[in-house]
Design an enzyme around this catalytic site. Structure first.
Site, PDB file in Angstrom:
ATOM      1  CB  SER A 151      -1.116   0.158   1.170  1.00 54.32           C
ATOM      2  OG  SER A 151      -2.021   0.910   0.935  1.00 54.32           O
ATOM      3  CG  ASP A 249      -7.049  -1.931  -4.065  1.00 48.13           C
ATOM      4  OD1 ASP A 249      -7.132  -0.741  -3.495  1.00 48.13           O
ATOM      5  OD2 ASP A 249      -5.691  -2.221  -3.796  1.00 48.13           O
ATOM      6  CG  HIS A 279      -5.941  -1.681  -0.294  1.00 47.98           C
ATOM      7  ND1 HIS A 279      -5.071  -1.470  -1.105  1.00 47.98           N
ATOM      8  CD2 HIS A 279      -5.300  -1.365   0.994  1.00 47.98           C
ATOM      9  CE1 HIS A 279      -4.094  -0.597  -0.549  1.00 47.98           C
ATOM     10  NE2 HIS A 279      -4.233  -0.473   0.569  1.00 47.98           N
TER      11      HIS A 279
END
Length: 310
Positions: A151, A249, A279
């Protein structure tokens, strides 16, 4: 009907969608930073807290899954630039060490808003320089260092690798798991998956504003991997990259576009899309069997890439 990887993940998403929505604020960031109980990760041969010298000193944690000489991976945690740390990603680092057969050095880099960009990137660059000196605290490890991030950590890892491109400190392999590659959040999946899929675009927009307080096109271009990868002469083309995205995501499209942009620039890229997942699936291994299986496969795949470069 959109396909979700397994019933356990669907139930987790239902809980998010029916839960109370809280406006992002500095107060919520402080709440997100609070310690909380988490399921433990696998037992390893050794897990040691270390300190990176310099100003400021940085906390780090070294994971080893065996007594033999292994490659080393510097790990950069996610958390929207504003939360996360050694505890939030301890289980993931243990899995990475075990499944990829690599020693892992997790770095507790500085967070926004106290430390805006590029402080986190500076910290990872410093960590890579320290590792290159082969300090005694790390023990023996094989030549060639990997760099991994999930991320926001993927964005930070990418920028650190780009800064070191062409130097002796450049990492050998990059693992970018569902990276934030476009700080402007301008691609279609952002709108398609903006709420109810585990990563709130509203929250992420606020977090980005803390890391890059000046929301100008110039600042976004400086700190967005997509813009950096497209800029002539600034691509870390010699860094082999394993890049993973998830179907549900908001950051899916920017991750895929980053992979395509790197390929056009001459980089070796292994792009892995994950249908039905969301995600953060690497840290949802205790929630969803499908997330655990996909994460295990991705970490093993990274380990294979790292060993091939030895």
């Amino acid at each position: 009907m959109e396909s979700i990887a397994d019933p356990a993940l669907a139930a987790w998403l239902d809980g998010i969608r029916t839960g109370e929505r809280v406006e992002p604020s500095l107060e919520t960031i402080l709440l997100l930073r609070k310690d909380r109980a988490r399921p433990p990760g696998p037992e390893l041969a050794s897990v040691t807290d270390v300190s990176l010298p310099g100003r400021p000193a940085l906390r780090a944690r070294l994971y080893r899954s065996g007594a033999g000489i292994q490659p080393l991976t510097v790990f950069v945690h996610g958390g929207g630039f504003v939360f996360g740390g050694l505890e939030s990603h301890d289980r993931l680092c243990r899995r990475l060490a075990l499944l990829a057969n690599t020693a892992v050095l997790a770095v507790d880099y500085r967070l926004a808003p106290e430390h805006a960009a590029p402080a986190a990137v500076d910290d990872i660059v410093r960590a890579l320089a320290w590792v290159a000196d082969r300090p005694a605290e790390l023990g023996s490890f094989r030549p060639g260092v990997g760099l991994a991030g999930d991320s926001a950590g993927g964005l930070i890892a990418f920028l650190a690798a780009d800064r070191l491109a062409g130097t002796g400190l450049q990492p050998q392999v990059l693992l970018l798991a569902y990276p934030n590659a476009d700080l402007a959040l301008g691609l279609p999946s952002v709108g398609e998956k903006d709420e109810g899929w585990g990563l709130s675009v509203r929250d992420l927009t606020f977090f980005i504003s803390q890391w890059v307080p000046s929301a100008s096109p110039e600042m976004y271009a400086e700190y967005s991997p997509l813009a950096v990868a497209a800029a002539s002469g600034r691509r870390p083309t010699s860094v082999r990259t394993l890049l993973a995205t998830a179907e549900h995501d908001p950051l899916r499209d920017e991750g895929q576009l980053l992979a395509e942009t790197l390929v056009r620039g001459g980089a070796g890229v292994d792009y892995v899309a994950h249908p039905g997942l969301v995600h953060g699936f690497l840290t949802l291994d205790t929630v969803s069997p499908a997330a655990r299986q996909a994460g295990d496969a991705l970490l093993r795949r990274y380990g294979t890439a790292l060993r091939r470069g030895q």
